[in-house]
Motif scaffolding. Structure first.
Motif, PDB file in Angstrom:
ATOM      1  N   ASP A   1       0.616  -1.376   0.300  1.00 40.86           N
ATOM      2  CA  ASP A   1      -0.129  -0.146  -0.052  1.00 40.86           C
ATOM      3  C   ASP A   1       0.958   1.503   0.436  1.00 40.86           C
ATOM      4  N   MET A   2       2.041   1.546   0.759  1.00 36.74           N
ATOM      5  CA  MET A   2       2.909   2.656   0.683  1.00 36.74           C
ATOM      6  C   MET A   2       3.500   2.480  -0.436  1.00 36.74           C
ATOM      7  N   SER A   3       3.941   1.762  -1.294  1.00 38.50           N
ATOM      8  CA  SER A   3       5.145   1.118  -2.374  1.00 38.50           C
ATOM      9  C   SER A   3       3.574   2.148  -2.759  1.00 38.50           C
TER      10      SER A   3
ATOM     11  N   ALA B   1       1.245   4.017  -2.762  1.00 39.64           N
ATOM     12  CA  ALA B   1       1.048   5.762  -2.673  1.00 39.64           C
ATOM     13  C   ALA B   1       2.332   6.246  -2.217  1.00 39.64           C
ATOM     14  N   GLY B   2       4.049   5.705  -2.453  1.00 39.28           N
ATOM     15  CA  GLY B   2       4.638   6.388  -3.042  1.00 39.28           C
ATOM     16  C   GLY B   2       4.955   7.503  -4.524  1.00 39.28           C
ATOM     17  N   LEU B   3       4.811   6.054  -5.330  1.00 36.33           N
ATOM     18  CA  LEU B   3       4.759   6.106  -6.744  1.00 36.33           C
ATOM     19  C   LEU B   3       4.062   6.860  -7.284  1.00 36.33           C
ATOM     20  N   LEU B   4       2.363   6.799  -6.378  1.00 36.84           N
ATOM     21  CA  LEU B   4       1.314   7.455  -7.364  1.00 36.84           C
ATOM     22  C   LEU B   4       1.404   9.274  -6.630  1.00 36.84           C
ATOM     23  N   CYS B   5       2.119   9.215  -5.844  1.00 35.17           N
ATOM     24  CA  CYS B   5       2.660  10.340  -5.663  1.00 35.17           C
ATOM     25  C   CYS B   5       3.074  11.572  -6.650  1.00 35.17           C
ATOM     26  N   GLY B   6       3.738  10.966  -6.902  1.00 30.14           N
ATOM     27  CA  GLY B   6       4.549  11.390  -8.479  1.00 30.14           C
ATOM     28  C   GLY B   6       4.096  11.118  -9.850  1.00 30.14           C
ATOM     29  N   ILE B   7       3.555   9.774 -10.302  1.00 28.77           N
ATOM     30  CA  ILE B   7       2.604   9.508 -11.075  1.00 28.77           C
ATOM     31  C   ILE B   7       1.499   8.678 -11.478  1.00 28.77           C
TER      32      ILE B   7
ATOM     33  N   LEU C   1       5.424  -0.614 -16.796  1.00 30.26           N
ATOM     34  CA  LEU C   1       5.813  -1.704 -14.670  1.00 30.26           C
ATOM     35  C   LEU C   1       6.885  -0.440 -14.434  1.00 30.26           C
ATOM     36  N   TYR C   2       6.443  -0.293 -13.490  1.00 31.57           N
ATOM     37  CA  TYR C   2       7.072   0.876 -12.442  1.00 31.57           C
ATOM     38  C   TYR C   2       7.896   0.262 -11.694  1.00 31.57           C
ATOM     39  N   LEU C   3       9.000   0.092 -12.004  1.00 31.56           N
ATOM     40  CA  LEU C   3      10.161  -0.356 -10.645  1.00 31.56           C
ATOM     41  C   LEU C   3      10.710   0.654  -9.682  1.00 31.56           C
ATOM     42  N   VAL C   4      10.459   0.178  -8.681  1.00 28.76           N
ATOM     43  CA  VAL C   4      10.646   0.727  -6.840  1.00 28.76           C
ATOM     44  C   VAL C   4      11.844   0.368  -6.446  1.00 28.76           C
ATOM     45  N   GLY C   5      12.340   1.052  -6.360  1.00 28.45           N
ATOM     46  CA  GLY C   5      13.581   0.042  -5.176  1.00 28.45           C
ATOM     47  C   GLY C   5      14.922  -0.171  -5.076  1.00 28.45           C
ATOM     48  N   GLY C   6      15.948   0.063  -4.088  1.00 29.87           N
ATOM     49  CA  GLY C   6      17.092   1.055  -4.425  1.00 29.87           C
ATOM     50  C   GLY C   6      18.350  -0.114  -5.304  1.00 29.87           C
ATOM     51  N   ALA C   7      17.792  -1.590  -5.673  1.00 28.07           N
ATOM     52  CA  ALA C   7      19.073  -2.323  -6.010  1.00 28.07           C
ATOM     53  C   ALA C   7      18.482  -2.130  -7.787  1.00 28.07           C
ATOM     54  N   TRP C   8      16.755  -1.781  -7.948  1.00 27.30           N
ATOM     55  CA  TRP C   8      16.819  -1.406  -9.538  1.00 27.30           C
ATOM     56  C   TRP C   8      16.877   0.310  -9.911  1.00 27.30           C
ATOM     57  N   ARG C   9      17.359   0.634  -8.688  1.00 24.33           N
ATOM     58  CA  ARG C   9      17.250   2.358  -9.314  1.00 24.33           C
ATOM     59  C   ARG C   9      18.670   2.272  -9.570  1.00 24.33           C
ATOM     60  N   ALA C  10      19.607   1.167  -9.019  1.00 21.88           N
ATOM     61  CA  ALA C  10      20.958   0.962  -9.151  1.00 21.88           C
ATOM     62  C   ALA C  10      21.298   0.626 -10.731  1.00 21.88           C
ATOM     63  N   LEU C  11      20.310   0.042 -11.189  1.00 25.28           N
ATOM     64  CA  LEU C  11      19.652  -0.710 -12.410  1.00 25.28           C
ATOM     65  C   LEU C  11      19.706   0.538 -13.690  1.00 25.28           C
ATOM     66  N   ALA C  12      18.580   1.777 -12.992  1.00 31.43           N
ATOM     67  CA  ALA C  12      18.823   2.066 -14.274  1.00 31.43           C
ATOM     68  C   ALA C  12      19.938   3.259 -14.502  1.00 31.43           C
ATOM     69  N   ARG C  13      21.268   3.387 -13.062  1.00 25.88           N
ATOM     70  CA  ARG C  13      21.999   3.759 -13.019  1.00 25.88           C
ATOM     71  C   ARG C  13      22.654   3.156 -13.873  1.00 25.88           C
ATOM     72  N   ILE C  14      22.940   2.575 -14.351  1.00 20.12           N
ATOM     73  CA  ILE C  14      23.980   1.593 -15.336  1.00 20.12           C
ATOM     74  C   ILE C  14      23.804   1.762 -15.988  1.00 20.12           C
ATOM     75  N   HIS C  15      22.366   2.024 -16.781  1.00 16.75           N
ATOM     76  CA  HIS C  15      22.189   2.169 -17.934  1.00 16.75           C
ATOM     77  C   HIS C  15      21.867   3.631 -18.827  1.00 16.75           C
TER      78      HIS C  15
ATOM     79  N   SER D   1      10.950   4.257 -10.790  1.00 15.89           N
ATOM     80  CA  SER D   1      10.690   6.092  -9.767  1.00 15.89           C
ATOM     81  C   SER D   1      11.406   5.381  -8.723  1.00 15.89           C
ATOM     82  N   ALA D   2      12.004   7.099  -7.980  1.00 16.64           N
ATOM     83  CA  ALA D   2      12.021   7.129  -6.395  1.00 16.64           C
ATOM     84  C   ALA D   2      11.691   7.531  -5.952  1.00 16.64           C
ATOM     85  N   ASN D   3      10.640   7.690  -6.162  1.00 15.74           N
ATOM     86  CA  ASN D   3       9.791   7.099  -5.030  1.00 15.74           C
ATOM     87  C   ASN D   3       8.903   5.927  -4.603  1.00 15.74           C
ATOM     88  N   GLY D   4       8.762   5.554  -3.009  1.00 11.11           N
ATOM     89  CA  GLY D   4       8.016   4.708  -2.621  1.00 11.11           C
ATOM     90  C   GLY D   4       7.846   4.229  -1.752  1.00 11.11           C
TER      91      GLY D   4
END
Length: 499
Positions: A124-126, A128-134, A205-219, A291-294
């Motif tokens: 639920d909180m994840s 709500a965090g995503l919908l905060c920005g999208i 597909l909306y990806l949240v979480g530090g490990a997936w944000r790290a994949l985004a930074r690599i790309h 998403s950096a929100n979560g």
């Protein structure tokens, strides 16, 4: 960035996200629609390491947590943050010594309240965090942590079904005995129990979480993408599949040499990539949006009123900038009406962008005049607002730079030219020139702007009220002709007697 000298002290709130892999303190200021984080600190504790085999929190991690949490409590207290809440997730809720750990933390942190979230509450909180920005997110949300993977179905901004799977990066590595091939089979089997994932086909597909944000930074690093901001970073399904495939099969040595790989994520990334590849197969999305929100932003949003939640975050960001930087926050609505004649029949999405641009149009008012255009451009392009995707950032920044008389192809605007199509650049250029003319006429005041009006037809006509203090001097004439040229029209000026 200057602030109004009369800016009141805003209330502060703090949340600690006590996860299986890391713990993070965020202090928010105010209750604005876009969360404003004034402090953000993370420590990697790996509380969930060994949980799969021992059933307990990692003892070394627990000892470190007591020290780190004491610091976080001191920071929240010193910053006057209230409420101050600790949210514990998968590792704490699943560990046999989790309740004892929470009791000890509560004894040491009397100012904080504690919640051990269920998988449903975490989802639920994840969401709500995503919908905060999208706010209109439509598709599947996947939030990966150290201990669990939360999956949520979103239907045009509405939270639907949710599932919690034991596919966090630490737990999956242990379940697979460190074998990525075995991890693939485990992930595929677990995801196969969630029957509604196919809803995401050809959606996002909306990806949240530090490990997936790290994949985004690599790309971002590997593709030389011009904007190093993970939030709203969007790639195709095929790009995501290729990225996940490369990372999942890479050795530790290869990962350590890969540009953009955070050093502390090297052990986790192959398992995050394995899960992503299986999620892509199960969902078959059209695009992948990072998403950096979560969880933490979800906590913030769940404390807002329904009226505040319903506010458009992009427009809210514009109004926030007007409140902070504009000389007269009453001017932007007048600018929106004044520019209506220039864009007949425009799509609603463009009107939102135009309205936001009007709110942000005085962003550089307190900057040095020789650097005003560039400073305002970079401020908007790189702002922390969660409601702006990369297209909106590029558009709004370019409009504002041109409003401050920058040339549309000025070198510092290169990011906008990389991200926007030719038609959108033309719209931004036209709007920026129009706003420049409006400020020249009005000196940034609604009263003087009200004495002018634009009309389009076979020509672009500027109507001026006689005796109002506005007149067609050299700078006005030059900017009017430039605007007419952008519209493909001739320019005329008409003087009308004041009513």
């Amino acid at each position: 960035m200057p602030l109004s000298p009369s800016r009141p002290h805003l209330p502060r709130s703090a949340v600690i996200d006590l996860g299986s892999n890391s713990v993070r303190l965020v202090v928010f200021e105010g209750h604005a629609r876009n969360p404003v984080a004034i402090f953000n600190e993370k420590a990697v504790l790996r509380l969930g390491r060994g949980l799969q085999s021992t059933g307990q929190l990692n003892h070394e991690g627990v000892a470190q947590a007591l020290t780190v949490m004491h610091r976080y409590a001191a920071i929240a207290h010193s910053m006057g943050a209230t409420p101050f809440e600790v949210l514990a997730t998968a590792a704490v809720r699943d560990a046999s010594n989790g309740p004892d750990f929470v009791r000890e933390l509560a004894r040491r942190m009397p100012d904080a309240s504690f919640r051990v979230l269920s998988g449903e509450e975490e989802a639920d909180m994840s969401a709500a965090g995503l919908l905060c920005g999208i706010p209109a997110a439509d598709g599947i949300l996947a939030d990966i942590g150290g201990g669990s993977l939360e999956m949520v179905r979103l239907a045009t901004g509405k939270r639907m079904e949710a599932a919690t799977l034991r596919l966090g990066v630490l737990r999956l590595a242990e379940r697979a005995d460190g074998d990525p091939v075995r991890a693939r089979a485990i992930a595929e089997a677990d995801l196969g129990t969630v029957k509604w994932l196919g809803y995401g086909a050809e959606r996002d597909l909306y990806l949240v979480g530090g490990a997936w944000r790290a994949l985004a930074r690599i790309h971002i690093a590997q593709t030389n993408y011009p904007l190093s901001i993970v939030h709203h970073y969007t790639i195709s399904r095929e790009e995501a599949r290729d990225l996940a495939g490369v990372i999942a099969s890479a050795s530790r040595r290869q990962l350590d040499r890969t540009p953009g790989v955070p050093r502390r994520r090297s052990d986790d990334l192959p398992y995050a990539a394995v899960v992503l590849r299986r999620v892509l197969r199960a969902v078959s999305p059209r695009r992948v949006v990072f998403s950096a929100n979560g969880l933490r932003e979800g906590w913030y949003m769940q404390r807002m009123s329904a009226e505040g939640t319903d506010v458009d975050p992009m427009l809210a960001a514009g109004r926030d900038y007007a409140a902070r930087f504009a000389r007269d926050p009453a001017l932007p609505p007048a600018l929106l009406a004044w520019t209506d004649a220039l864009f007949p029949g425009a799509r609603p999405e463009f009107r939102r962008l135009r309205e936001t641009a009007c709110w942000m149009s005085d962003t550089g008012s307190y900057d040095h005049p020789d650097y005003r255009a560039e400073q305002a451009y970079l401020r908007i392009l790189r702002q922390p607002g969660v409601g702006l995707d990369h297209h909106a950032r590029a558009f709004l920044a370019l409009v504002t730079a041109i409003r401050y008389d920058a040339e549309p192809d000025a070198p510092f605007t290169a990011t906008s030219h990389s991200l926007l199509c030719a038609e959108t650049i033309q719209h931004a250029t036209t709007l920026g020139i129009a706003l420049r003319l409006a400020y020249t006429l009005s000196a940034g005041t609604p009263d003087l702007l009200a004495a002018t009006r634009l009309e389009t037809g076979r020509t672009l006509t500027l109507h001026l009220a006689e005796g109002s203090g506005v007149f067609a001097g050299e700078s006005v004439t030059r900017r009017l002709e430039r605007l007419a040229q952008a519209l493909g029209l001739d320019a005329t000026t008409e003087l009308a007697k004041a009513a």
